[in-house]
Design a protein around this motif. Structure first.
Motif, PDB file in Angstrom:
ATOM      1  N   PRO A 114     -22.030 -25.481 -17.218  1.00 46.47           N
ATOM      2  CA  PRO A 114     -22.496 -24.398 -18.074  1.00 46.47           C
ATOM      3  C   PRO A 114     -23.932 -23.984 -17.751  1.00 46.47           C
ATOM      4  CG  PRO A 114     -21.228 -25.936 -19.382  1.00 46.47           C
ATOM      5  CD  PRO A 114     -21.358 -26.544 -18.008  1.00 46.47           C
ATOM      6  N   GLY A 115     -24.138 -22.692 -17.597  1.00 44.59           N
ATOM      7  CA  GLY A 115     -25.456 -22.152 -17.302  1.00 44.59           C
ATOM      8  C   GLY A 115     -25.650 -21.747 -15.862  1.00 44.59           C
ATOM      9  N   VAL A 116     -24.889 -22.333 -14.941  1.00 49.75           N
ATOM     10  CA  VAL A 116     -25.056 -22.024 -13.519  1.00 49.75           C
ATOM     11  C   VAL A 116     -24.662 -20.578 -13.225  1.00 49.75           C
ATOM     12  CG1 VAL A 116     -24.250 -22.560 -11.189  1.00 49.75           C
ATOM     13  CG2 VAL A 116     -24.792 -24.413 -12.779  1.00 49.75           C
ATOM     14  N   ALA A 117     -23.546 -20.131 -13.779  1.00 47.39           N
ATOM     15  CA  ALA A 117     -23.099 -18.759 -13.532  1.00 47.39           C
ATOM     16  C   ALA A 117     -24.131 -17.745 -14.025  1.00 47.39           C
ATOM     17  CB  ALA A 117     -21.754 -18.515 -14.199  1.00 47.39           C
ATOM     18  N   ALA A 118     -24.746 -18.037 -15.169  1.00 43.24           N
ATOM     19  CA  ALA A 118     -25.762 -17.123 -15.702  1.00 43.24           C
ATOM     20  C   ALA A 118     -26.970 -17.047 -14.773  1.00 43.24           C
ATOM     21  CB  ALA A 118     -26.185 -17.572 -17.099  1.00 43.24           C
ATOM     22  N   GLU A 129     -20.311  -6.104 -18.868  1.00 44.63           N
ATOM     23  CA  GLU A 129     -21.024  -4.827 -18.861  1.00 44.63           C
ATOM     24  C   GLU A 129     -20.567  -3.964 -17.690  1.00 44.63           C
ATOM     25  OE1 GLU A 129     -23.122  -3.667 -21.154  1.00 44.63           O
ATOM     26  OE2 GLU A 129     -22.676  -5.469 -22.333  1.00 44.63           O
ATOM     27  N   ILE A 130     -20.172  -4.617 -16.610  1.00 47.84           N
ATOM     28  CA  ILE A 130     -19.683  -3.907 -15.431  1.00 47.84           C
ATOM     29  C   ILE A 130     -18.225  -3.498 -15.612  1.00 47.84           C
ATOM     30  CG2 ILE A 130     -19.220  -4.150 -12.945  1.00 47.84           C
ATOM     31  CD1 ILE A 130     -21.546  -6.198 -12.905  1.00 47.84           C
ATOM     32  N   ASN A 131     -17.437  -4.413 -16.211  1.00 46.23           N
ATOM     33  CA  ASN A 131     -16.011  -4.179 -16.388  1.00 46.23           C
ATOM     34  C   ASN A 131     -15.577  -4.777 -17.727  1.00 46.23           C
ATOM     35  OD1 ASN A 131     -13.222  -4.070 -16.339  1.00 46.23           O
ATOM     36  ND2 ASN A 131     -12.989  -5.031 -14.339  1.00 46.23           N
ATOM     37  N   PRO A 132     -15.513  -3.951 -18.776  1.00 46.64           N
ATOM     38  CA  PRO A 132     -15.167  -4.468 -20.113  1.00 46.64           C
ATOM     39  C   PRO A 132     -13.769  -5.084 -20.194  1.00 46.64           C
ATOM     40  CG  PRO A 132     -16.121  -2.274 -20.266  1.00 46.64           C
ATOM     41  CD  PRO A 132     -15.845  -2.513 -18.819  1.00 46.64           C
ATOM     42  N   ARG A 133     -12.915  -4.806 -19.223  1.00 43.69           N
ATOM     43  CA  ARG A 133     -11.554  -5.345 -19.236  1.00 43.69           C
ATOM     44  C   ARG A 133     -11.459  -6.709 -18.558  1.00 43.69           C
ATOM     45  NH1 ARG A 133      -7.194  -2.320 -20.257  1.00 43.69           N
ATOM     46  NH2 ARG A 133      -5.985  -3.255 -18.568  1.00 43.69           N
ATOM     47  N   ILE A 134     -12.580  -7.212 -18.064  1.00 41.30           N
ATOM     48  CA  ILE A 134     -12.532  -8.456 -17.308  1.00 41.30           C
ATOM     49  C   ILE A 134     -12.176  -9.634 -18.217  1.00 41.30           C
ATOM     50  CG2 ILE A 134     -14.911  -9.312 -17.488  1.00 41.30           C
ATOM     51  CD1 ILE A 134     -12.975  -8.992 -14.203  1.00 41.30           C
ATOM     52  N   ILE A 135     -11.293 -10.474 -17.733  1.00 37.76           N
ATOM     53  CA  ILE A 135     -10.935 -11.730 -18.401  1.00 37.76           C
ATOM     54  C   ILE A 135     -11.605 -12.842 -17.605  1.00 37.76           C
ATOM     55  CG2 ILE A 135      -9.033 -13.310 -18.918  1.00 37.76           C
ATOM     56  CD1 ILE A 135      -7.296 -10.684 -19.173  1.00 37.76           C
ATOM     57  N   TYR A 136     -12.444 -13.604 -18.257  1.00 37.07           N
ATOM     58  CA  TYR A 136     -13.338 -14.536 -17.561  1.00 37.07           C
ATOM     59  C   TYR A 136     -13.057 -15.954 -18.056  1.00 37.07           C
ATOM     60  CZ  TYR A 136     -17.840 -16.091 -15.529  1.00 37.07           C
ATOM     61  OH  TYR A 136     -18.829 -16.712 -14.794  1.00 37.07           O
ATOM     62  N   ALA A 137     -12.590 -16.803 -17.156  1.00 40.53           N
ATOM     63  CA  ALA A 137     -12.272 -18.189 -17.506  1.00 40.53           C
ATOM     64  C   ALA A 137     -13.282 -19.139 -16.894  1.00 40.53           C
ATOM     65  CB  ALA A 137     -10.869 -18.546 -17.041  1.00 40.53           C
ATOM     66  N   SER A 138     -13.936 -19.909 -17.744  1.00 43.49           N
ATOM     67  CA  SER A 138     -14.847 -20.966 -17.297  1.00 43.49           C
ATOM     68  C   SER A 138     -14.186 -22.320 -17.529  1.00 43.49           C
ATOM     69  CB  SER A 138     -16.173 -20.911 -18.065  1.00 43.49           C
ATOM     70  OG  SER A 138     -16.970 -19.834 -17.632  1.00 43.49           O
ATOM     71  N   ILE A 139     -14.095 -23.109 -16.475  1.00 41.42           N
ATOM     72  CA  ILE A 139     -13.549 -24.461 -16.564  1.00 41.42           C
ATOM     73  C   ILE A 139     -14.676 -25.431 -16.264  1.00 41.42           C
ATOM     74  CG2 ILE A 139     -11.806 -26.068 -15.725  1.00 41.42           C
ATOM     75  CD1 ILE A 139     -10.215 -23.662 -14.687  1.00 41.42           C
ATOM     76  N   SER A 140     -15.022 -26.255 -17.238  1.00 36.52           N
ATOM     77  CA  SER A 140     -16.129 -27.194 -17.071  1.00 36.52           C
ATOM     78  C   SER A 140     -15.688 -28.591 -17.453  1.00 36.52           C
ATOM     79  CB  SER A 140     -17.326 -26.762 -17.931  1.00 36.52           C
ATOM     80  OG  SER A 140     -16.961 -26.718 -19.301  1.00 36.52           O
ATOM     81  N   PHE A 142     -16.897 -30.490 -20.027  1.00 35.63           N
ATOM     82  CA  PHE A 142     -16.839 -30.747 -21.469  1.00 35.63           C
ATOM     83  C   PHE A 142     -16.887 -29.494 -22.319  1.00 35.63           C
ATOM     84  CE2 PHE A 142     -18.287 -34.621 -19.475  1.00 35.63           C
ATOM     85  CZ  PHE A 142     -17.584 -35.605 -20.149  1.00 35.63           C
ATOM     86  N   GLY A 143     -16.756 -28.315 -21.719  1.00 34.00           N
ATOM     87  CA  GLY A 143     -16.812 -27.081 -22.488  1.00 34.00           C
ATOM     88  C   GLY A 143     -18.212 -26.485 -22.486  1.00 34.00           C
ATOM     89  N   GLN A 144     -18.322 -25.276 -22.982  1.00 36.87           N
ATOM     90  CA  GLN A 144     -19.580 -24.536 -22.937  1.00 36.87           C
ATOM     91  C   GLN A 144     -20.516 -24.873 -24.086  1.00 36.87           C
ATOM     92  OE1 GLN A 144     -20.150 -22.274 -20.246  1.00 36.87           O
ATOM     93  NE2 GLN A 144     -18.313 -23.373 -19.554  1.00 36.87           N
ATOM     94  N   THR A 145     -20.022 -25.569 -25.117  1.00 42.40           N
ATOM     95  CA  THR A 145     -20.847 -25.907 -26.271  1.00 42.40           C
ATOM     96  C   THR A 145     -20.715 -27.392 -26.570  1.00 42.40           C
ATOM     97  OG1 THR A 145     -19.041 -25.388 -27.804  1.00 42.40           O
ATOM     98  CG2 THR A 145     -20.563 -23.593 -27.250  1.00 42.40           C
ATOM     99  N   GLY A 146     -21.535 -27.861 -27.510  1.00 44.70           N
ATOM    100  CA  GLY A 146     -21.450 -29.258 -27.916  1.00 44.70           C
ATOM    101  C   GLY A 146     -22.458 -30.129 -27.188  1.00 44.70           C
ATOM    102  N   GLN A 150     -23.610 -30.292 -21.076  1.00 49.76           N
ATOM    103  CA  GLN A 150     -24.339 -30.318 -19.806  1.00 49.76           C
ATOM    104  C   GLN A 150     -24.034 -31.551 -18.955  1.00 49.76           C
ATOM    105  OE1 GLN A 150     -26.122 -27.950 -18.304  1.00 49.76           O
ATOM    106  NE2 GLN A 150     -25.456 -26.640 -20.002  1.00 49.76           N
ATOM    107  N   ARG A 151     -23.167 -32.416 -19.420  1.00 51.16           N
ATOM    108  CA  ARG A 151     -22.790 -33.559 -18.585  1.00 51.16           C
ATOM    109  C   ARG A 151     -21.991 -33.079 -17.374  1.00 51.16           C
ATOM    110  NH1 ARG A 151     -22.246 -38.957 -20.868  1.00 51.16           N
ATOM    111  NH2 ARG A 151     -23.124 -39.062 -22.966  1.00 51.16           N
ATOM    112  N   PRO A 152     -22.209 -33.700 -16.218  1.00 49.00           N
ATOM    113  CA  PRO A 152     -21.358 -33.369 -15.078  1.00 49.00           C
ATOM    114  C   PRO A 152     -19.938 -33.821 -15.364  1.00 49.00           C
ATOM    115  CG  PRO A 152     -22.767 -35.251 -14.572  1.00 49.00           C
ATOM    116  CD  PRO A 152     -23.233 -34.714 -15.893  1.00 49.00           C
ATOM    117  N   GLY A 153     -18.961 -33.051 -14.932  1.00 48.74           N
ATOM    118  CA  GLY A 153     -17.580 -33.342 -15.301  1.00 48.74           C
ATOM    119  C   GLY A 153     -16.681 -33.603 -14.121  1.00 48.74           C
TER     120      GLY A 153
END
Length: 411
Positions: A114-118, A129-140, A142-146, A150-153
């Motif tokens: 989490p945070g690397v893509a940003a 903002e570029i494409n409002p129809r975009i479906i964006y899947a992040s696989i990490s 432990f998830g993006q919150t909690g 930030q633990r490596p997974g």
């Protein structure tokens, strides 16, 4: 027997496959994300693997053994039905090229921490903002919150911290992990579940959305029996070897020449089980009267059955149980299962042509569609193999030299 990919008996051409017309940008590496995107490609999606220049996906070189060419068997196993373009996302020019791809895309998959893509400017908020129809899947991991976000997974860590490893292994002999990476593969499968749900939702709303999947939650989410047992008893489930938490006998046993499994998961099967082993007395034994009592006295039951099963061979026991309608089977190693008639009949080993490796074998499609069967349309791509092709599709072929000079394709 293996089967040649692209079997001419396939009923559906590529443009009628279920996900034909969807474009996926695969920013992921190693296993969970690539597996997710490969399955989308198998179903007909146009998957473009966006790789770092020069090195590419870590899995191309990560494994300790190689094929003939530049890529490891692990990479080849996870990346069929994709095209590869190399883009330096750390450069302004590279990002602009990627944004041009985003305008044509439906789905983006990434599996960075989490945070690397940003930091790279390729996160969901930027791309929507570029494409409002975009479906964006992040696989990490432990998830993006909690607090663990930030633990490596890695799969190993997810299995350990989700509780899975605490319930695996032989009692008293220490914990083991599942040899099959259920955190990685489970996260990839659940990401597909989210992606396809979002594709359907987009038909109603006109907008894409963000999907947050993790190895940890995949492993925990698959722990249906274990969490149920904990809530029902207040005691954390312990390792049971090959045994089942809800039924007995339901596990592996040793025969005179090897090992097999058998499952008497209900009272009717228990009756047939006792008839097969010629022990009608067990039906009257109060320790084994019903499933609850058999679970409570599992150790005594297993000790008794262990002696019984040593009197005959694996093949004999399996055949006798199957004839009586009791589920049973030998414990196959992968050499045995991959060479079995059933795997051949189910076309679970396929062959495909690779420009460097020649003919390579791959696992087939584990779900069969009757009207639109999946196909291997593309070999696992060489690094950057489709740079020119994809740039031409974007209408930027006349800018190819300028893009290269500006560092879009190199570090």
């Amino acid at each position: 027997m293996s089967h040649k990919a692209g079997n001419p008996t396939s009923k559906s051409p590529p443009d009628t496959l279920p996900l034909s017309g969807l474009r996926v940008l695969d920013l992921s590496q190693v296993m969970a994300g690539p597996y997710c995107c490969m399955l989308l490609g198998d179903m007909g999606a146009d998957v473009i693997k966006v790789e770092p220049p020069e090195a590419g996906d870590q899995t191309r070189k990560a494994m300790g053994f190689r094929m003939k060419g530049q890529d490891s068997p692990g990479f080849l196993a996870l990346n069929r039905n994709k095209r590869s373009i190399t883009i330096n996302l750390k450069s302004d020019t590279g990002r602009k090229l990627f944004y041009a791809l985003v305008r044509t895309a439906d789905i983006v998959v990434e599996n960075s921490r989490p945070g690397v893509a940003a930091k790279l400017g390729v996160d969901y908020e930027t791309l929507r903002e570029i494409n409002p129809r975009i479906i964006y899947a992040s696989i990490s991991g432990f998830g993006q919150t909690g607090p663990w976000a930030q633990r490596p997974g890695f799969d190993l860590i997810a299995q350990a911290m989700s509780g899975v490893m605490s319930a695996m292994g032989i009692p008293g002999e220490g914990h083991v992990k599942s040899g099959v990476p259920i955190g990685d593969l489970g996260a990839g499968l659940l990401a597909i579940y989210g992606i396809l749900s979002a594709v359907i939702g987009r038909e109603k709303s006109g907008e894409g959305q963000f999907i947050d999947a993790s190895l940890f939650e995949a492993a925990l989410g698959l722990s249906i029996w274990e969490t149920t047992e904990y809530w029902a008893t207040g005691i954390s489930p312990q390792p049971l070897g090959t045994a089942n938490r809800m039924s007995a006998p339901y596990q592996a046993f040793s025969a005179s020449d090897g090992h097999f499994v058998v499952g008497a998961a209900n009272q009717k099967l228990w009756l047939s089980f006792c008839n097969v082993i010629d022990r009608p007395d067990l039906l009257e034994d109060p320790r084994f009267f019903d499933n609850r009592s058999r679970l409570q006295n599992r150790a005594a039951l297993v000790e008794l059955l262990a002696v019984v099963f040593l009197a005959d061979t694996v093949a004999s026991w399996v055949n006798r149980f199957l004839e009586a309608g009791v589920p049973a089977g030998p414990i196959n190693d992968y050499a045995e299962v991959l060479q079995s008639d059933h795997v051949s009949a189910r076309k679970m080993v396929i062959e495909l042509d690779h420009p460097v490796e020649g003919t390579i074998r791959s696992l087939g499609f584990p779900v069969k569609l009757s009207a639109t069967p999946q196909q291997v349309r593309r070999h696992p791509p060489l690094l950057g193999e489709h740079n020119l092709e994809i740039i031409a599709e974007l209408g930027l072929e006349d800018q190819q030299g300028a893009l290269r000079d500006a560092g879009a394709f190199s570090k």
